[in-house]
Design a protein around this motif. Sequence first.
Motif, PDB file in Angstrom:
ATOM      1  N   GLY A 130      -2.222   5.269   2.958  1.00  0.00           N
ATOM      2  CA  GLY A 130      -3.297   4.328   2.697  1.00  0.00           C
ATOM      3  C   GLY A 130      -3.704   3.527   3.926  1.00  0.00           C
ATOM      4  N   VAL A 141       0.855  -1.186   0.000  1.00  0.00           N
ATOM      5  CA  VAL A 141       0.000   0.000   0.000  1.00  0.00           C
ATOM      6  C   VAL A 141       0.891   1.236   0.000  1.00  0.00           C
ATOM      7  N   GLN A 142       0.389   2.314  -0.561  1.00  0.00           N
ATOM      8  CA  GLN A 142       1.141   3.570  -0.558  1.00  0.00           C
ATOM      9  C   GLN A 142       1.007   4.261   0.790  1.00  0.00           C
ATOM     10  N   LEU A 171      -5.134  -0.489   5.483  1.00  0.00           N
ATOM     11  CA  LEU A 171      -5.297  -1.936   5.360  1.00  0.00           C
ATOM     12  C   LEU A 171      -6.034  -2.435   6.591  1.00  0.00           C
TER      13      LEU A 171
END
Length: 127
Positions: A16, A12-13, A18
């Motif tokens: 971001g 993920v950048q 999760l």
Amino acid sequence: QVQLVESGGGLVQAGGSLRLSCAASGRTFSSYTMGWFRQAPGNEREFVAAINWSGGSTHYADSVKGRFTISRGNAENTLYLRMNNLKPGDTAVYYCAAGKTNPTAQAMGAPYQYHYWGQGTQVTVSS
């Protein structure tokens, strides 16, 4: 005996989000203290977050406070870790753990409180 299986990791950048999940086997999940730990390459395993058996008490590492949220679904035998505003420094293998005791909130951060560990899921945050 409890078996733990993590999922939800990925790439993920920065900035971001999760959500990690940890599925537990066995009929006694609701009695365990549950925790998340992480280990980056070359580093020791470190505490991230923990939750008591009922979900009424939680404890977080200072580095993730305000960004991560731990929760549990006792009916589903599942532990969760919602991670928002991820940073490259959050890159690590994330492990869930189950403990048979009921420590204080502060003590929930100690690895020796946990008796069962999952295999881990990789989280990589790119800048």
